[in-house]
Design a protein around this motif. Sequence first.
Motif, short mmCIF file in Angstrom:
data_model
loop_
_atom_site.label_atom_id
_atom_site.label_comp_id
_atom_site.label_asym_id
_atom_site.label_seq_id
_atom_site.Cartn_x
_atom_site.Cartn_y
_atom_site.Cartn_z
N LEU A 105 3.53 -46.84 -73.26
CA LEU A 105 4.91 -46.83 -73.74
C LEU A 105 5.90 -46.96 -72.59
O LEU A 105 5.77 -46.26 -71.57
N ALA A 106 6.87 -47.83 -72.77
CA ALA A 106 7.95 -47.99 -71.80
C ALA A 106 9.26 -48.00 -72.56
O ALA A 106 9.39 -48.69 -73.57
N PRO A 112 12.82 -39.36 -76.84
CA PRO A 112 13.40 -38.35 -77.74
C PRO A 112 14.81 -38.71 -78.20
O PRO A 112 15.17 -38.42 -79.35
N GLU A 113 15.59 -39.34 -77.32
CA GLU A 113 16.95 -39.74 -77.73
C GLU A 113 16.89 -40.81 -78.81
O GLU A 113 17.71 -40.80 -79.74
N GLN A 114 15.95 -41.73 -78.70
CA GLN A 114 15.81 -42.77 -79.72
C GLN A 114 15.37 -42.17 -81.06
O GLN A 114 15.85 -42.56 -82.12
N LEU A 115 14.45 -41.21 -81.01
CA LEU A 115 13.93 -40.61 -82.23
C LEU A 115 14.96 -39.70 -82.89
O LEU A 115 15.03 -39.61 -84.13
N ALA A 116 15.79 -39.05 -82.09
CA ALA A 116 16.74 -38.07 -82.63
C ALA A 116 17.79 -38.71 -83.53
O ALA A 116 18.33 -38.05 -84.44
N VAL A 117 18.09 -39.99 -83.32
CA VAL A 117 19.15 -40.63 -84.10
C VAL A 117 18.61 -41.38 -85.31
O VAL A 117 19.38 -41.98 -86.06
N LEU A 118 17.31 -41.36 -85.53
CA LEU A 118 16.77 -42.05 -86.69
C LEU A 118 17.15 -41.30 -87.97
O LEU A 118 17.17 -40.07 -87.99
N ARG A 126 8.52 -48.66 -85.58
CA ARG A 126 7.58 -49.61 -84.99
C ARG A 126 7.97 -49.90 -83.54
O ARG A 126 9.14 -50.15 -83.24
N ILE A 127 6.98 -49.86 -82.68
CA ILE A 127 7.17 -50.18 -81.26
C ILE A 127 6.43 -51.49 -80.99
O ILE A 127 5.20 -51.55 -81.09
N ARG A 128 7.17 -52.53 -80.68
CA ARG A 128 6.57 -53.85 -80.49
C ARG A 128 5.95 -53.98 -79.10
O ARG A 128 6.42 -53.37 -78.13
N ALA A 213 14.55 -50.27 -78.19
CA ALA A 213 14.64 -49.81 -76.80
C ALA A 213 13.32 -49.24 -76.30
O ALA A 213 13.28 -48.58 -75.26
N ALA A 214 12.24 -49.50 -77.04
CA ALA A 214 10.90 -49.08 -76.61
C ALA A 214 9.96 -50.26 -76.70
O ALA A 214 10.10 -51.12 -77.58
#
Length: 316
Positions: A105-106, A112-118, A126-128, A213-214
Amino acid sequence: MSEPKWGIVSTIKAPMRDVLGFAAYHLQRGAHRLYIYLDTPDVATFTALKAHPKVRVTQTNAGYWAKKGARPDKHQPRQTINAADAYAKRVEVDWLAHIDHDEFLACDTPLPEQLAVLPDACFCARIRPVEALAWDGPMTEPRPFKGFALPMPERRKITEALYPKFGAHVNGGFLSHVAGKMIYRTGIEGFSVKIHNAFLGEDQNPGQVELSAARLCHLHGADWAKWQAQYAYRKDRGAYRAELNAPFDQGKGGLNMHDLLTQIEAADPIGGLQAFYDELCTPRPKLLEGLGQYGLLHWHMLDLDNAIAEQFPDFA
């Protein structure tokens, strides 16, 4: 409100150094828990992983499979069973990702910031992937990865431009999957996960969001020797097996990877596979320039030796 905690579940059969590198990299980047299932029992690797407080490691030995039923012959159902086992454990993370040991993962911003706003209705994201190009530089420097355009018409046009010989038959110019992997909320009754998708009852990927962003840095064809060493297994039982669908034009002459590779081998038994690999994975200047022009060139530094030294100093 505290930031969400995230973790990874992975079924792994690999040398100890590779397993520790995978684990250390993600611990270094903030994973709260790793649930690692050793596909072949390995006392040394088990002992090394078990010593880390954030790792939960399971030997999938005869005793384990006696509780689960017969051990599936193919690794894909074993992965699914192990992912379900991890999901059913006492909840230690808010989000769990099911990925393989050659995927890293990059993130452009902390996960956590990306997940918190979902939104609350998003049960999975999904992480491409981006796929490694061959690279002989030091691990302490970034290495190149190729991406792909998401809309299919644009993807096919770009792929054929970047890879003129084989691009018409290869999805995004990737040797492996373009679907990426899922990270999903834990503690949801009736939730289940397969390799590339998640389910709540019959509902597939409920509330799915793309985490733009991931990225999942996939070392599927990281160098010719390793790709060649794994080729026969992948063609028989893995990513290139015969029963998989063609990426496009299914039923209209489209080839899946198994059929494409078989044709390449038949046409040129000596140099065919090398030419195929070289076009898709060699970071020649023209390809790097083209990927850059389309915004599909990514540079990421993994530096697994540094991660192992930090997280597993006794094995550095």
